[in-house]
Design a protein around this motif. Structure first.
Motif, PDB file in Angstrom:
ATOM      1  N   LYS A  82      13.409  -2.164 -11.107  1.00 54.88           N
ATOM      2  CA  LYS A  82      12.996  -0.977 -10.372  1.00 54.88           C
ATOM      3  C   LYS A  82      14.086   0.070 -10.457  1.00 54.88           C
ATOM      4  O   LYS A  82      15.274  -0.253 -10.315  1.00 54.88           O
ATOM      5  CB  LYS A  82      12.716  -1.299  -8.902  1.00 54.88           C
ATOM      6  CG  LYS A  82      12.218  -0.103  -8.116  1.00 54.88           C
ATOM      7  CD  LYS A  82      11.909  -0.467  -6.685  1.00 54.88           C
ATOM      8  CE  LYS A  82      13.188  -0.734  -5.919  1.00 54.88           C
ATOM      9  NZ  LYS A  82      13.976   0.505  -5.774  1.00 54.88           N
ATOM     10  N   GLU A 131      10.287   4.033  -9.386  1.00 55.82           N
ATOM     11  CA  GLU A 131       9.421   3.547 -10.451  1.00 55.82           C
ATOM     12  C   GLU A 131       9.657   2.070 -10.738  1.00 55.82           C
ATOM     13  O   GLU A 131      10.798   1.627 -10.890  1.00 55.82           O
ATOM     14  CB  GLU A 131       9.664   4.352 -11.740  1.00 55.82           C
ATOM     15  CG  GLU A 131       8.827   3.938 -12.920  1.00 55.82           C
ATOM     16  CD  GLU A 131       7.338   4.257 -12.740  1.00 55.82           C
ATOM     17  OE1 GLU A 131       6.518   3.641 -13.432  1.00 55.82           O
ATOM     18  OE2 GLU A 131       7.018   5.136 -11.903  1.00 55.82           O
ATOM     19  N   GLY A 140       4.810   3.411  -8.578  1.00 56.40           N
ATOM     20  CA  GLY A 140       5.888   4.379  -8.468  1.00 56.40           C
ATOM     21  C   GLY A 140       5.432   5.592  -7.688  1.00 56.40           C
ATOM     22  O   GLY A 140       4.247   5.731  -7.342  1.00 56.40           O
TER      23      GLY A 140
END
Length: 221
Positions: A48, A69, A75
């Motif tokens: 991430k 995201e 995201g």
């Protein structure tokens, strides 16, 4: 599918980059953080990334950008503004934050908006100066029927030394699901040119459950 989407969005909500809480940026100054977290819930690594930036537009208005995201999955991209609510001197301060943008599940994007109230308190401890930030937020992401509620707390030291500790506790709740949480103890290492490096171990209850390694670069300018 709606339940799966909610759980994945909760997992994304529960691990935001560090923010300034109730503090506003001085006019003409800014802050930027770049964060990456690696998880290994099974035999496949998960990653991430987050980008968080703030800019002091006026003495009473800070604007910013929050990008988060998980590649190929979920995201969001959010533009926000923060204004002061109350200055209580030694008892801390309150600020109000609101923003809008979009979120995605796989390749489908939908609008979202957020409002929040933050409390900030400077601390004086036997180990040096520090801060406490508590953030309460309400987020509505279209395509989900219920809003998200978030309550986060961050406490850390900011003494004039090479290494300082920090602890982040983040929680989120959606509809009739259980409360999801993450706890991240970290160290902040002072670098050159107004930079700091964050190294932390994240323990989380939402997907991907278990532990992650967080590395972030903070820069003030």
């Amino acid at each position: 599918m709606g339940r799966i989407l909610a759980i994945l969005l909760l997992s994304l909500c529960a691990a935001q980059s560090a923010s300034a809480g109730a503090w506003l940026r001085e006019k003409g100054t800014g802050f930027l953080s770049l964060t990456g977290t690696i998880y290994n819930p099974s035999d496949t690594y998960d990653f991430k990334s987050a980008v968080y930036g703030e800019w002091g537009l006026t003495p009473n208005l800070t604007v910013g950008l929050d990008l988060n995201e998980r590649p190929g999955l979920t995201g969001h991209a959010l533009v926000f503004a923060r204004i002061p609510v109350a200055e209580l001197g030694q008892n801390g301060r309150f600020a109000f934050e609101f923003g809008g943008g979009g979120h995605h599940f796989q390749d489908r994007w939908h609008p979202m908006y957020k409002v929040g109230l933050s409390y900030g308190q400077s601390l004086e401890t036997p180990w040096g100066y520090g801060w406490l930030a508590i953030d309460l937020a309400f987020e509505h992401r279209l395509r989900t029927n219920d809003p998200f509620y978030k309550l986060d707390a961050t406490v850390g030291l900011s003494a004039d030394r090479l290494i300082n500790p920090m602890l982040q506790i983040e929680t989120s709740y959606f509809g009739d699901s259980e409360v999801h949480w993450s706890i991240t103890p970290s160290i902040l290492i002072r670098g050159k040119n107004n930079t700091r490096w964050q190294f932390g171990i994240e323990r989380r209850s939402a997907y991907p459950k278990g532990y992650g390694v967080k590395i972030a670069l903070w820069r003030e300018f």
